[in-house]
Scaffold this motif. Structure first.
Motif, mmCIF file in Angstrom:
data_model
loop_
_atom_site.group_PDB
_atom_site.id
_atom_site.type_symbol
_atom_site.label_atom_id
_atom_site.label_comp_id
_atom_site.label_asym_id
_atom_site.label_seq_id
_atom_site.Cartn_x
_atom_site.Cartn_y
_atom_site.Cartn_z
ATOM 1 N N MET A 1 -1.421 7.032 6.470
ATOM 2 C CA MET A 1 -0.765 8.290 6.827
ATOM 3 C C MET A 1 -0.604 9.158 5.575
ATOM 4 N N ARG B 1 9.986 9.087 0.009
ATOM 5 C CA ARG B 1 9.917 10.473 -0.436
ATOM 6 C C ARG B 1 10.662 10.563 -1.750
ATOM 7 N N PHE C 1 2.980 7.157 2.094
ATOM 8 C CA PHE C 1 2.846 5.884 2.802
ATOM 9 C C PHE C 1 2.934 4.738 1.804
ATOM 10 N N PHE D 1 10.955 7.144 13.576
ATOM 11 C CA PHE D 1 11.464 6.976 12.225
ATOM 12 C C PHE D 1 12.924 6.555 12.209
ATOM 13 N N GLY D 2 13.257 5.749 11.215
ATOM 14 C CA GLY D 2 14.649 5.448 10.941
ATOM 15 C C GLY D 2 15.280 6.570 10.135
ATOM 16 N N PRO D 3 16.586 6.485 9.918
ATOM 17 C CA PRO D 3 17.300 7.552 9.205
ATOM 18 C C PRO D 3 17.031 7.563 7.705
ATOM 19 N N TYR E 1 6.157 0.505 9.611
ATOM 20 C CA TYR E 1 5.652 1.237 8.452
ATOM 21 C C TYR E 1 6.793 1.492 7.483
ATOM 22 N N HIS F 1 1.963 -0.966 5.973
ATOM 23 C CA HIS F 1 1.948 -1.083 7.421
ATOM 24 C C HIS F 1 1.868 -2.553 7.798
ATOM 25 N N GLU G 1 6.001 15.165 -1.431
ATOM 26 C CA GLU G 1 5.812 14.850 -0.028
ATOM 27 C C GLU G 1 6.020 13.359 0.223
ATOM 28 N N ILE G 2 6.233 13.020 1.469
ATOM 29 C CA ILE G 2 6.391 11.627 1.864
ATOM 30 C C ILE G 2 5.083 10.885 1.592
ATOM 31 N N ILE H 1 14.354 11.826 10.557
ATOM 32 C CA ILE H 1 13.045 12.347 10.958
ATOM 33 C C ILE H 1 12.806 12.038 12.425
ATOM 34 N N PHE I 1 0.974 12.927 4.273
ATOM 35 C CA PHE I 1 1.974 13.890 4.707
ATOM 36 C C PHE I 1 1.824 15.203 3.971
ATOM 37 N N GLY I 2 2.093 16.285 4.659
ATOM 38 C CA GLY I 2 2.233 17.571 4.014
ATOM 39 C C GLY I 2 3.593 17.672 3.343
ATOM 40 N N PHE J 1 11.855 5.562 4.015
ATOM 41 C CA PHE J 1 11.864 5.626 5.473
ATOM 42 C C PHE J 1 11.081 4.462 6.053
ATOM 43 N N GLN K 1 5.128 7.456 16.087
ATOM 44 C CA GLN K 1 5.980 6.617 15.250
ATOM 45 C C GLN K 1 7.412 7.117 15.342
ATOM 46 N N TYR L 1 7.669 4.133 4.223
ATOM 47 C CA TYR L 1 7.303 5.344 3.502
ATOM 48 C C TYR L 1 8.402 5.650 2.503
#
Lengths: 106, 113
Positions: free
Chosen positions: A94, B37, B45, B104-106, B33, B48, B42-43, A43, A96-97, B91, B102, B35
């Motif tokens: 946060m 998926r 949260f 993001f990591g992979p 943070y 934090h 959707e992703i 991302i 997300f869509g 993530f 922000q 997260y």
């Protein structure tokens, strides 16, 4: 119902076309992010904005706080723009869509 | 400058086992943070950190998930015991200030069998 709605879900375009992806949200926010997720999964943050418009290369992001709506535009699209574009809003946390899957064909 | 890194990139475990995911933020970024998926959704949260303190952990699904950030540098996310519904991509992201862009990591793809 998701608090962040994106449209369209999927989009196929020909190389060179102008592309618009929309994001509507229903919560109060302090900032909105546009993210790009490549087929490999990584991302990348494209924009963070809280008002007005931002431009980076062929990408333009706009936000209308009153209407709770943001758009991501890609001018002169290219196959390497193919990715999933995700809108995320920052309120208390946060949200997300679901993402818009863009495929640009040569 | 190195970006956000995550380890492992992929983990396959059996239901009931324990897995620990690691995130190394960009040096100097106080905000970290987590997260995730889940397939087809959707992703979401999770939590934090600001330095070593949990600023917001409202997204943590249940007490099987434990996140730490000792010393305010890297962070770990432990799932114990793992359940099938924990499968997904986790993530990590970091930022210098909040709110801020922000990075993001992979991601770590977790598969629970």
């Amino acid at each position: 119902k998701n608090e962040v709605e994106q449209s369209p879900q999927n989009l196929t375009a020909q190389e060179g076309e102008f592309i618009t992806i929309n994001c509507s949200y229903s919560v109060g926010i302090s900032a909105l992010h546009w993210l790009q997720q490549h087929p490999g999964g990584g991302i990348v943050s494209l924009f963070m904005l809280s008002s007005g418009k931002k431009k980076h290369g062929r990408l333009i992001a706009t936000i209308n706080i009153q209407e709770k709506h943001s758009s991501l535009h890609i001018t002169a699209s290219h196959p390497r723009d193919s990715a999933v574009y995700i809108c995320a809003v920052r309120g208390n946390d946060m949200r997300f869509g679901a993402g818009t899957r863009l495929t640009v064909k040569p | 400058e190195a970006g956000v890194t995550q380890f492992p990139s992929h983990s396959v475990i059996e239901k009931g086992q324990t897995v620990t995911l690691r995130c190394d933020p960009i040096s100097g970024h106080d905000n970290l943070y987590w997260y995730r998926r889940v397939m087809g959704k959707e992703i979401k949260f999770l939590l934090h950190f600001v330095k070593e303190s949990k600023q917001d952990e409202s997204g943590m699904p249940n007490n099987r998930f434990l996140a730490e950030r000792t010393g305010g540098t890297y962070s770990t996310l432990k799932v114990q015991p793992a359940e099938l519904e924990d499968s997904g991509v986790y993530f990590c992201a970091s930022s210098q200030n909040s709110p801020d862009t922000q990075y993001f990591g992979p991601g770590t793809r977790l598969t629970v069998l």
